[in-house]
Design an enzyme around this catalytic site. Structure first.
Site, PDB file in Angstrom:
ATOM      1  N   ARG A  23       0.806  -1.211   0.000  1.00 12.57           N
ATOM      2  CA  ARG A  23       0.000   0.000   0.000  1.00 12.57           C
ATOM      3  C   ARG A  23       0.841   1.264   0.000  1.00 12.57           C
ATOM      4  O   ARG A  23       0.680   2.128  -0.857  1.00 12.57           O
ATOM      5  CB  ARG A  23      -0.814  -0.025   1.294  1.00 12.57           C
ATOM      6  N   THR A  24       1.756   1.354   0.968  1.00  7.99           N
ATOM      7  CA  THR A  24       2.528   2.584   1.125  1.00  7.99           C
ATOM      8  C   THR A  24       3.357   2.861  -0.116  1.00  7.99           C
ATOM      9  O   THR A  24       3.428   3.974  -0.615  1.00  7.99           O
ATOM     10  CB  THR A  24       3.437   2.470   2.364  1.00  7.99           C
TER      11      THR A  24
ATOM     12  N   LYS B 184      25.000  -7.579  -0.402  1.00  2.00           N
ATOM     13  CA  LYS B 184      26.440  -7.786  -0.598  1.00  2.00           C
ATOM     14  C   LYS B 184      27.262  -7.049   0.450  1.00  2.00           C
ATOM     15  O   LYS B 184      28.479  -6.983   0.359  1.00  2.00           O
ATOM     16  CB  LYS B 184      26.860  -7.325  -2.006  1.00  2.00           C
TER      17      LYS B 184
ATOM     18  N   ARG C 193      11.717   3.314   3.579  1.00  3.59           N
ATOM     19  CA  ARG C 193      11.206   2.445   4.646  1.00  3.59           C
ATOM     20  C   ARG C 193      12.361   1.558   5.093  1.00  3.59           C
ATOM     21  O   ARG C 193      13.103   1.034   4.260  1.00  3.59           O
ATOM     22  CB  ARG C 193      10.057   1.581   4.139  1.00  3.59           C
TER      23      ARG C 193
ATOM     24  N   HIS D  28       5.610   6.351  11.442  1.00  3.59           N
ATOM     25  CA  HIS D  28       5.102   6.211  10.068  1.00  3.59           C
ATOM     26  C   HIS D  28       4.281   7.480   9.814  1.00  3.59           C
ATOM     27  O   HIS D  28       3.050   7.442   9.824  1.00  3.59           O
ATOM     28  CB  HIS D  28       4.250   4.941   9.971  1.00  3.59           C
TER      29      HIS D  28
END
Lengths: 309, 186
Positions: A59-60, A87, A109, A137
């Site tokens: 969604r975000t 890596k 995020r 958030h």
């Protein structure tokens, strides 16, 4: 003319009430834009934005990408699963490599609390926090406040209860800051193992009884149990949790008043909320998703305005 | 003299009435025509014209307000972001004849943005431009009005302000000289 007091959006905690009101007001204009036949405006034609996701999101990420595209920004997407992070590259190196490709803004995020704040101090681009671990958030809290304001006319003086896994929820913390700054009263409700100790110091009420909490509130924000962040057992079983803290139609209908039901998604139907509640007229869950695009357009637009030419 | 009255209340009323009659010449009963006022100042011209047209025609006509903020060409070229006003166009403009309305035509940049913003609502059959005050010889873009209230010759350092009874307390159009304009901006 008004502008944001911050250069990055790392958390609601940094915003003033005027900032939040400016974002909500701008978002209302963008909501009108995204309901036009042509849902795109040219404001950010000369801006490039990188969406850097070190954690899963549907969604975000979609919401941010749509918001950016509707502002005419160029967008590059990056997810940790397919990147050089595996890596051994550090966060700052990864992001600086992306910025070397002339990127003006980073939406990130990350599983670690404070990652966005850290990044904003290390790089030149604007940073928008799309969720940092169990910390904040901010765009979710802004769209929740916008949705409440749209439904009830104002946030000031309203009573909002946040139900569920408060301990692991970045949505809960950002919502508490945002709603309080706008003058709402906030209560958290859940099993005592999922309510952080000393949370009352944030000025919120605490309840362990769902019916009592729902009778008190105007709006109930039902959170998902974040099993992926729970390394130990916080309650005996999902079934027991659902029976004590799950909201079903019988409970909703037995309340003395009509309340509004919100959920930040993704929903676990039958756990924190039953299907008939999620799909009921009192639920504004899908309005929240639509408003998410408008809010993110507003945040990006207002931050982009502060990028030097 | 720091400021000069270009139109007083009586003259402004006459001009608006003349513009209304000119519109009726072209758009007759307005069945397929819509007035669109540009935010923030064009909406007042639109409201006045709508009232006059409705009293002459004896029926209501469609009108809306359009904000052009997100279509401007000076985003990030000013010190602070431009805050949008409300757009209300809750009808289709597809195949309609649109009369775009603003109070002052100066560089033409606002109208350019207005045309772009308007076209996000669909494809009108025709767009015309009505302007209350045309500051001629000051255009940055090749844009001219179809209906003009009054044409004035001004310096780019001067400023034209259209004031309304309901906002500023008096109907009038003023020309501020360079000195007065600079004093107001300080």
């Amino acid at each position: 003319m008004k502008q944001l007091s911050v250069d990055h959006l790392t958390g609601i905690v940094d915003l003033t009430r005027q900032d939040i009101e400016l974002i909500l007001e701008t978002a209302a204009r963008f909501k009108e834009v995204i309901n036009r036949p042509i849902k795109k405006v040219p404001s950010l034609r000369d801006i490039t934005i990188a969406n850097v996701f070190f954690e899963n999101s549907t969604r975000t990420r979609l919401s941010f990408e749509l918001a950016q595209k509707r502002l005419s920004a160029d967008v590059v997407n990056f997810s940790a699963a397919s990147s050089s992070v595996k890596k051994g590259e550090t966060l700052v190196d990864t992001v600086n490599n992306i910025l070397a490709m002339k990127v003006d803004m980073v939406v990130m995020r990350h599983p670690n609390p404070g990652a966005a704040q850290f990044l904003s101090q290390k790089i030149k681009a604007r940073v928008v926090n799309a969720g940092d671990g169990t910390h904040e958030h901010p765009t979710q809290a802004l769209l929740d406040a916008f949705s409440i304001q749209e439904k009830l006319g104002t946030v000031e003086g309203k009573k909002v209860v946040i139900v569920g896994d408060i301990l692991h929820s970045r949505v809960a913390l950002s919502n508490i800051y945002c709603l309080q700054k706008l003058g709402a009263e906030v209560m958290v409700c859940g099993p005592s193992t999922l309510i952080p100790k000393h949370i009352d110091q944030l000025g919120v009420k605490v309840s362990h009884n769902l019916r009592e909490a729902l009778e008190w509130c105007d709006v109930a924000n039902m959170l998902r149990i974040q099993l992926e962040r729970q390394d130990i057992k916080f309650f005996p079983s999902l079934r027991e949790y659902a029976s004590l803290f799950g909201l079903d139609k019988a409970l909703l209908d037995s309340l003395s008043k009509e309340i509004i039901i919100m959920h930040p998604g993704p929903i676990n139907r039958g756990v924190e909320i039953s299907s008939d509640v999620a799909d009921s007229k009192q639920s504004i869950i899908l309005d929240q998703v639509e408003n998410g695009v408008a809010i993110r357009m507003a945040v990006i637009y207002l931050l982009a305005a502060k990028i030097e030419r | 003299m720091e400021k000069q009255v270009i139109l007083n209340a009586t003259q402004l009323e006459l001009t608006l009435k003349r513009l209304s009659h000119q519109l009726i010449e072209t758009h007759s009963d307005f069945q397929n025509s819509i007035l669109i006022g540009l935010q923030p100042r064009g909406i007042h011209v639109t409201t006045r014209l709508k009232n006059i047209l409705e009293s002459i025609l004896g029926h209501t006509i469609q009108a809306g307000n359009l904000d052009i903020t997100f279509h401007r060409d000076d985003f990030r070229r000013r010190e602070t972001p431009l805050l949008p006003s409300i757009t209300n166009i809750d009808f289709s403009i597809e195949n309609k004849r649109i009369i775009l309305i603003d109070d002052v035509l100066f560089t033409g940049r606002t109208i350019r943005a207005g045309l772009d913003a308007l076209l996000t609502f669909g494809r009108p059959s025709q767009v015309q431009l009505l302007i209350l005050i045309d500051r001629r010889f000051s255009r940055d873009l090749p844009i001219q009005a179809d209906y003009i209230g009054k044409t004035v010759d001004t310096l780019s350092t001067e400023r034209v302000a259209v004031e309304w009874l309901e906002i500023e307390g008096q109907d009038q159009v003023l020309l501020f000289t360079k000195e007065a304009n600079e004093a107001a901006q300080r």
